[in-house]
Design an enzyme around this catalytic site. Sequence first.
Site, short mmCIF file in Angstrom:
data_model
loop_
_atom_site.label_atom_id
_atom_site.label_comp_id
_atom_site.label_asym_id
_atom_site.label_seq_id
_atom_site.Cartn_x
_atom_site.Cartn_y
_atom_site.Cartn_z
NE ARG A 15 -23.06 4.98 10.89
CZ ARG A 15 -23.72 4.46 9.47
NH1 ARG A 15 -23.22 4.94 8.42
NH2 ARG A 15 -24.75 4.10 10.00
N GLY A 438 -20.84 -6.41 -14.11
CA GLY A 438 -21.49 -7.13 -13.19
C GLY A 438 -22.90 -6.32 -12.90
CG HIS A 700 -17.11 6.55 -12.26
ND1 HIS A 700 -15.55 5.57 -12.95
CD2 HIS A 700 -16.20 5.83 -10.88
CE1 HIS A 700 -15.58 5.15 -12.58
NE2 HIS A 700 -15.85 4.34 -11.23
N1 GLN Z 1 -18.72 -7.37 -10.11
C1 GLN Z 1 -18.66 -5.77 -9.48
C2 GLN Z 1 -20.40 -4.83 -9.84
O1 GLN Z 1 -20.20 -4.53 -10.76
C3 GLN Z 1 -17.17 -4.87 -9.20
C4 GLN Z 1 -17.03 -3.63 -8.68
C5 GLN Z 1 -15.81 -3.30 -8.58
O2 GLN Z 1 -15.15 -3.15 -9.13
N2 GLN Z 1 -15.92 -2.14 -8.01
O3 GLN Z 1 -20.53 -4.34 -8.78
#
Ligand code: GLN
Length: 761
Positions: A15, A438, A700
């Site tokens: 990389r 999560g 995000h």
């Molecule tokens: N359970 C995961 C988290 O909360 C879901 C991640 C995802 O949707 N990419 O990080």
Amino acid sequence: MEVASLGFPRIGRQRELKFAQERYWRGESTQAELIEVAKELRSTHWKWQAEAGVNLLPVGDFAYYDQVLTLSATLNCIPERHRDERETLSGTIGLDTLFRVARGRAPTGKDSSAAEMTKYFNTNYHYIVPELTENQEFNIAYEQIFNEVSEAQTLGYQAKPVLLGPVTYLYLAKGVGSDFNKLSLLPQLLIAYKQILQRFSDQGVEWVQLDEPVLALELDSEWQEAISFSYKALQTVEVKVLLASYYGTIAHHQSLVSALPVAGIHLDLVTAPEQLPLFAANLKADQILSLGLINGRNVWAADIDLIGERIAATVNDLRGRIWLAPSCSLLHTPVDLDVETKLAPDLKQQLAFAKQKLTELAQLQTLLSSPNDIKSEVIVANCIARRSTRDAATDQQVVGRVAALTHHDYARETDFVNRQQIQQAKYQLPLLPITTIGSFPQTPAIRGLRNRWRKNEITEDFYNEQLQQVTKDTIERQLKLGIDVLVHGEAERNDMVEYFGEQLQGFGFTEFGWVQSYGSRCVKPPLIYGDVSRPNGMTLDWATFAQGLTDKPVKGMLTGPVTILHWSFAREDISREQIATQIGLAIRDEVVDLQNAGIGIIQIDEPAFREGLPLKKSDWAEYLNWAVDAFKLSAAGVENETQIHTHMCYSEFNETIAAIAAMDADVITIETSRSRMELLTAFEDFEYPNEIGPGVYDIHTPNTPTVDEMVVLVEKAARKIPVRQLWVNPDCGLKTRTWDEVEPALKNLVQAAKVLRRRLG
Ligand code: GLN
Ligand code: ZN
């Protein structure tokens, strides 16, 4: 018969490009130093390809960020907001401008959002979407590819420039400013393409490769005509054009393609071997046919003996007019298997990365040109040995379990309406229950801890104790915030697929098997090389530990079979459907164990569910069928009172909503905040029967959503979906955010739910 290459990965086997890019972006090196690293990489990669017998070396497969962006710069299609004044005056573009487009920096520090980035066809590579205006003009404004042609020539190589073709370029671009038909720009664009090809011709280039992967799609007549129109126009330049298609069959466009005035046609015969006779029969007398025989998108050694047998007759018929090639650019494969030192020999023997794939082509050439040579005998013997090792590894228990499945295994005991009552009685959740997706922040402390544990600098016990502290803290924070359905926070996970892969049978991991995802970002997907099973519990310890800390429900948190499959390099000796079924069974074992250990709510994440959709709509139904089945298999082993959640972090449910409903999860959480709930329309129109948590907090961005904003979003959702069906939650997991961002945001989210309960209850 020649060995050909459509493109080589640019990142370097360690990389090197990534590290050079990031050093430069951080201001720790000069542009000249970055360019030096790049030059070194190109030269190494050309050398490897030449050593494998490739005569025409691809140029233009290298990019400082993304090859589509490089082409945009070459064509002078760079958004005004990213240009600096000098560039506007001189009409040329510099490397820093490319980085500004990709990374969202403005020349003067004023706001300048990054150009959009999206997945390249059905791959995991992301390109920078070109922005075109209605009066877009095209002219050569960036010299990189011409310089690289000279660079290759100076090294004594024959350069074959590789560019995205004009039709695919337009197809991938988006119109900005006004509403117009992108194809209206084609005549102008072709003038620029002709100038580019003329420059190559002046440089002494014989062959140019133009990639038109749009041919693998079902194009309407307007776009089909654009193909004919373009290649007729380009014919006037004195250079041979290889028209390359890949990622799927183009048999549906056969008469269109066979009629084009191009010097060569490349076919992806890995995804669609059956198209060979069709195109071979219609090849013009002076055309060459490039056969994409080695998979450019996987990591497995090819059965070259079988490939040789399959194409021997065609090769005989078209002698001298055949190129042997990978199916597509090798961009999607890791670079070099030779640097892997820790792989088990049985697994390593099954693998071929980019460099090795070219060697395979050279071997195929030997096999076809001198089948009776002792060298060929060795090649065949190796193939046979490799296959028998692979077959001997079959896990009869897994195969038996899959064979014994009946439709009962795919369905919950009763229907959703009944389950909903039972679950409501058990959990007594309030109206608009609050949950998260999560993960909670993966702090530098957590990542540092994991690094030290991996390096054996701390004991496993110490590592676990520390993570227990983190988990405890995460639970306490959620309780204080007033969240209804808690999560343990996923502090122990590095990655949602790798974490499971490491504990499942049939998975392998490389040290350097990186592939570029976008810019300097690379991913290292696990390898699924054998039958998949789950020898031991994977999440039980963390789940029960967290549940032991509170009386409120804590969700068990798993990654679903379809996502695990898509984000891995999967074996190819059995179907993707079969692999998904095996993973589905392994996850099912975990789900049932979680339930029996007292975890009543279990989430099975499927963020990659949509990604698996085939390029052609006509193939969607088949995929959706088995993908839904794999999910159902993973989820359906539980009692009625166990509540199954799933999560998908994307929009666009319009065309897949029936499949999503068929998954029959009790609750689905989705991304909706950025589209301001627009995408709920799909759920409304369909009358989606189960419960939904439309994300109201866009994780995000670092911004804190206000109570009012979220109230408005949920009220909007409640106009479309019955309020009894709705949950309140963020868009996605919170692992990339900091606690300073997450806590105020969730505080507002809980507040919003309380306001709404009063208003809507
Ligand atoms: N359970 C995961 C988290 O909360 C879901 C991640 C995802 O949707 N990419 O990080
Ligand atoms: Zn998500």
